[in-house]
Each structure stands twice: as structure tokens, then as C-alpha cells.
Design an enzyme around this catalytic site. Sequence first.
Site, PDB file in Angstrom:
ATOM      1  N   LYS A  27       3.073  79.609  43.130  1.00  0.00           N
ATOM      2  CA  LYS A  27       2.634  78.983  41.791  1.00  0.00           C
ATOM      3  C   LYS A  27       3.703  79.632  41.246  1.00  0.00           C
ATOM      4  O   LYS A  27       3.745  80.901  41.280  1.00  0.00           O
ATOM      5  CB  LYS A  27       1.220  79.185  42.124  1.00  0.00           C
ATOM      6  CG  LYS A  27      -0.086  78.130  42.872  1.00  0.00           C
ATOM      7  CD  LYS A  27      -1.188  78.688  42.936  1.00  0.00           C
ATOM      8  CE  LYS A  27      -1.946  77.444  43.511  1.00  0.00           C
ATOM      9  NZ  LYS A  27      -3.377  77.942  43.817  1.00  0.00           N
ATOM     10  N   GLY A  40      15.288  61.756  20.695  1.00  0.00           N
ATOM     11  CA  GLY A  40      16.511  61.642  19.596  1.00  0.00           C
ATOM     12  C   GLY A  40      15.802  61.972  18.583  1.00  0.00           C
ATOM     13  O   GLY A  40      16.526  61.959  17.645  1.00  0.00           O
ATOM     14  N   ARG A  90       5.017  59.298  27.322  1.00  0.00           N
ATOM     15  CA  ARG A  90       5.858  59.796  28.327  1.00  0.00           C
ATOM     16  C   ARG A  90       5.439  61.411  27.577  1.00  0.00           C
ATOM     17  O   ARG A  90       5.929  62.113  26.602  1.00  0.00           O
ATOM     18  CB  ARG A  90       6.962  59.295  29.301  1.00  0.00           C
ATOM     19  CG  ARG A  90       8.138  59.662  28.055  1.00  0.00           C
ATOM     20  CD  ARG A  90       9.481  59.176  28.602  1.00  0.00           C
ATOM     21  NE  ARG A  90      10.441  59.855  27.103  1.00  0.00           N
ATOM     22  CZ  ARG A  90      11.651  60.096  27.185  1.00  0.00           C
ATOM     23  NH1 ARG A  90      11.903  60.984  28.609  1.00  0.00           N
ATOM     24  NH2 ARG A  90      12.522  60.284  26.808  1.00  0.00           N
ATOM     25  N   SER A  92       7.259  65.006  28.996  1.00  0.00           N
ATOM     26  CA  SER A  92       8.867  66.377  29.361  1.00  0.00           C
ATOM     27  C   SER A  92       8.690  67.298  28.987  1.00  0.00           C
ATOM     28  O   SER A  92       7.306  68.650  28.577  1.00  0.00           O
ATOM     29  CB  SER A  92       9.710  66.092  28.668  1.00  0.00           C
ATOM     30  OG  SER A  92      10.576  66.468  27.315  1.00  0.00           O
ATOM     31  N   SER A 252      18.607  78.739  23.327  1.00  0.00           N
ATOM     32  CA  SER A 252      17.968  77.089  23.591  1.00  0.00           C
ATOM     33  C   SER A 252      19.261  76.368  23.357  1.00  0.00           C
ATOM     34  O   SER A 252      19.158  76.314  21.698  1.00  0.00           O
ATOM     35  CB  SER A 252      17.217  76.651  23.302  1.00  0.00           C
ATOM     36  OG  SER A 252      16.581  75.809  24.026  1.00  0.00           O
ATOM     37  N   ASP A 258      20.325  66.580  18.014  1.00  0.00           N
ATOM     38  CA  ASP A 258      19.873  66.073  17.223  1.00  0.00           C
ATOM     39  C   ASP A 258      19.702  67.024  15.932  1.00  0.00           C
ATOM     40  O   ASP A 258      19.288  66.319  15.367  1.00  0.00           O
ATOM     41  CB  ASP A 258      18.000  66.202  17.768  1.00  0.00           C
ATOM     42  CG  ASP A 258      17.870  65.222  19.560  1.00  0.00           C
ATOM     43  OD1 ASP A 258      18.484  64.165  19.139  1.00  0.00           O
ATOM     44  OD2 ASP A 258      16.546  65.493  19.408  1.00  0.00           O
TER      45      ASP A 258
END
Length: 314
Positions: A27, A40, A90, A92, A252, A258
Site C-alpha cells: 500500500k 489536450g 475517464r 487519469s 513535472s 499543452d
Amino acid sequence: MAEILTITANPALDLSTDAPAVIPDRKLRCTAPLIHPGGGGVNISRAIANLGGESRALVAYGGQTGQQLVDLIEAEGLTCGSLGVDYATRQSISVRDMATGLQYRFMMPGSDWTASDAEAACDAILGAVTPGALVIPSGSLPPGLSVDFFLDLVPDLAAQGARMVIDTSGPALSRAAEAKAGLYVLRMDTAEAEELTGRTLSDLHDIAALTSELRAAGAAEIVVVAAGAQGTVIDTGDWRGLTRPPVVVVHSKIGAGDSFMGAFALSLSRGEDAVTACCWGTAAAASAVTTHGTELCRREEVERFFGQVERVGM
């Protein structure tokens, strides 16, 4: 000033978090997640807003996750319209391994589209386009949507003086590159370019040669290939070269492409030339990688970095 219309057929609710280490069969106690609207076109519109510009975002969304997505989009002051397809949106997730600094990204599939879904989306797009607009489909395609879907819209858009800027990947990118569909701009990153060509692009000159090959083959009027920290290679027909960013500390890489597209499109919409637009995009990408998680570019940084972007002819 040209209007910007972004299109996201397969959006996602993006969660990002940190874990002490990413290891199997345990975990993993993560930090509280950051939640952002993703996909996008959505992120391009968010980047444009961050830079003080305006756009309209057409999105396929549905279910509780879809409503959360729209609420987050509108909370950022964006105008969001529906593509007329309402499958549950969805999710992510990206997890940064704090021990190594590596980032792991898990992308869930979207729902299968039918022919009637494609027809509804087509009607929504053509109904939203204004004369002279920049139309930017971006991100992955949902299962069931033809790789020709956006390309088939180009003649109708051209009849209104609108131009299409495509930033996609996989089979849709391959089709866009070969179709001679009348695209204004075709953008990809180096990994996507290597997948497209089936060859290793070992240096910037290889990338530059590819941009010229694609232009000469009729893929688009302008071809753009991102080359990571080295910058972006662009071929406009009048100029081919690299827009090189300043050196920054990377936190990151999510959202860099984008952010590039947002700044690039905003500059084009204001009547600036494509190379200047590429410099703005390069500055925005440099800003985006200094942020955490799924954050995007920051206006003050972009304006500062723009003055540090180098233009190197090739």
C-alpha cells in the site's frame, strides 16, 4: 483577432500525487491529490487563460466525473461547450516517486464512440466555428472515432476561413501526416516523430530534416516538432530552425506540450508570425515544467522567458 476553438474528444479528470516510493505489492501512502481538468484541448484552453487570452473549449463529457470536469473548467473562467457525446468522463493519475523524482502516469481508456456520436460531434464543431477561427483538436481519440474524423472537417472549416492546428499522436498522427488534408499546423514531439517515421532522430538536424520532409509532402503549411529541453524545431517554409528555451529546473513535464500550444495559438490569433508564436510556445513550455503536478504555464514567467528564447536557423 482570430477566435480559438479547442476540441477535446477524450478528456480526463487528472489526479496527481506524490508517494515516498513506487514499489510493488505494498500500500503506497500518497499525499492529498491535486485535481485538474485534463485532456489536450482542455489544457490548451487553460494555458491560454493563464496567459490572459480567451478561447472556447468543446468537450465530450458525462457522468459525475464529467460534471466535476466542467465545474473545474468553469471555475478557471473558461467557456465550455458540449460535443454532444455524454459518456462518463475517464480519469487519469500521475504519481511522483519522491525517492527517485521519477513520475509515473496512468491513463485510463475512454468509452467507445458510435457513428451517431461522431455525427453529433461534427455538428457541434461546425456549429461553433466562426469565420477565421483557429480550430485545435488535441489529445487522444476515444475508441471508435475514425482517425480521419478531424481531417474530414478541414474543407468545411476552410470554407469559413478557419484553420486547423492538430496536436495528436499514434494512428491519428500517422494519418494526419500522410493525408495532405490542408492542415495549417501539425505538431508532435520527438518520440511521436520517431514512432511516425520508424527511425531514430538522433540530433536536431535529423528533426529539422523531418519537418521539411513533412512540409514538402503536404502534411501541413507549418510543421513543429518539440525536442524537449533543447527547444522546438519549426519549418514555416520561410524559416526553419530551433527556438531554444532558457535553462530551468524541471519539476513535472506534464502540460508542457499543452502550454506550448496555448501560447503558440494565442500568438497566432493576435496576428504574430509563426516563428514568434513558436518562441512564445517555447517560453510557455519552459514555464510549465517548473510547476508541480498538472499545473500549467504562468504568465509572468512566460513573459520573462520569452525574452530569453533564442532563434537558431537550421
